[in-house]
Enzyme design. Structure first.
Site, PDB file in Angstrom:
ATOM      1  N   ASP A  99      54.734  37.315  37.712  1.00  0.00           N
ATOM      2  CA  ASP A  99      56.036  36.929  38.253  1.00  0.00           C
ATOM      3  C   ASP A  99      56.564  35.658  37.603  1.00  0.00           C
ATOM      4  OD1 ASP A  99      56.208  39.023  40.011  1.00  0.00           O
ATOM      5  OD2 ASP A  99      55.413  37.914  41.720  1.00  0.00           O
ATOM      6  N   TYR A 158      42.380  36.663  38.952  1.00  0.00           N
ATOM      7  CA  TYR A 158      43.445  35.687  39.172  1.00  0.00           C
ATOM      8  C   TYR A 158      42.858  34.452  39.844  1.00  0.00           C
ATOM      9  CZ  TYR A 158      47.264  38.963  38.167  1.00  0.00           C
ATOM     10  OH  TYR A 158      48.136  39.842  37.551  1.00  0.00           O
TER      11      TYR A 158
END
Length: 327
Positions: A99, A158
């Site tokens: 994002d 992540y």
């Protein structure tokens, strides 16, 4: 428009189509990452794998967009200038559509050329020379026809960083979320264990910006809370993630760490499969604390093709002798 067109190489005659080597969103549209658009390629076609690091602060994410700067857009510009191949024929595919504001140390992508390289150090250096300083290709490697930056993935890692102190470290302001509340890392670890395993993560997914309906069942392999002084690193490895799933999971763990909710709240929200249930307890965290650390692949798909050049990891400059005159 941030993409600069380049002159395409002509198609080679009397060669079959090869749609298997390039399955991606090469049209520039925001498409379903679980579906591919076959692109007609001329043979022979050579595939190249990139490992990319970037500071996502000023970019509108990875995914190509015509109106705003994205990492894919800038990288395609550099590759187009170097290869003289247009973006549709390059067919650059990324492993993860990070994002806006999200960073990466280990983003992976592949692209295709109709020609081979004898060595990769020079082209690696040239591409980095065309990129801005907040994007760097860390590794440039040949790839076999079976390799696909997205579909060959076995897991992704992540990391979300939280700076837990009354005063924020100004050097980390773009890379860590500031929590002034004292966090209990031990209870956060207890809560994180409930995420591990195969679950329906519908309650932790935001509505996507497109019409796709992804499979909400994902497998979390590990979820670690690592303390480095006031810096907390929340590292999660999974088979895949839904839209904004990681930031939503971390947001709930911070509420647990503040002792606003008990650790077993994770189980209740997972079982609800309702995003509105999570919204009763926490809000989505900002993107700047999140980074894509590593993408892992099927080892068989990482086998290098025969007669391929060696992978390039960059190289140091060297001098044969000192050119400074001493007086």
């Amino acid at each position: 428009m941030c993409f600069s067109a380049a002159l395409a190489l002509p198609l080679l005659p009397n060669l079959e189509k090869n749609s298997a080597n390039c399955t991606s969103n090469c049209s520039g549209k925001d498409e379903d990452s679980n579906k591919g658009q076959s692109v007609k390629l001329s043979l022979p076609a050579y595939k190249w794998r990139l490992v990319i690091a970037y500071d996502g602060t000023r970019f509108s994410g990875w995914q190509y967009q015509q109106s705003t700067p994205t990492v894919q857009c800038i990288l395609e510009e550099a590759l187009t200038k170097k290869t003289k191949i247009n973006r549709k024929e390059l067919c650059l595919v990324g492993a993860s559509r990070t994002d806006a504001g999200v960073h990466a140390w280990g983003q992976v992508a592949h692209f295709i050329t109709p020609f081979n390289y004898e060595t990769l150090d020079g082209v690696h250096r040239a591409v980095n020379g065309l990129l801005p300083s907040d994007i760097r290709v860390r590794e440039f490697s040949p790839a076999g026809p079976e390799f696909h930056a997205r579909f060959s993935v076995t897991s992704k890692i992540y990391c979300y960083q939280v700076y837990n102190s009354t005063i924020m470290d100004p050097f980390l302001r773009h890379y860590a979320y500031h929590s002034e509340y004292k966090l209990d890392a031990d209870v956060m670890r207890d809560a994180a264990k409930h995420f591990v395993g195969k679950h329906d993560f519908s309650a932790f997914a935001n509505t996507s910006r497109n019409d796709r309906v992804p499979n909400p069942v994902k497998t979390i392999l590990r979820f670690d809370v690592v303390e480095k002084g006031p810096l907390l690193r929340l590292e999660v490895e999974g088979s895949g993630f839904l839209y904004r799933q990681v930031r939503n999971m971390v947001a709930l763990l911070l509420q647990v760490g503040r002792q606003a909710v008990p650790p077993d709240i994770v189980v209740r929200i997972l079982e609800s499969r309702d995003r509105k249930e999570l919204a009763k307890y926490t809000l989505l965290l900002p993107p700047h604390g999140l980074s894509l650390e590593t993408v892992k692949y099927n080892e068989e798909h990482l086998i290098l093709p025969t007669d391929s050049p060696a992978s390039s990891f960059g190289r140091h400059h060297s001098i044969s002798k000192c050119k400074v005159l001493f007086v």
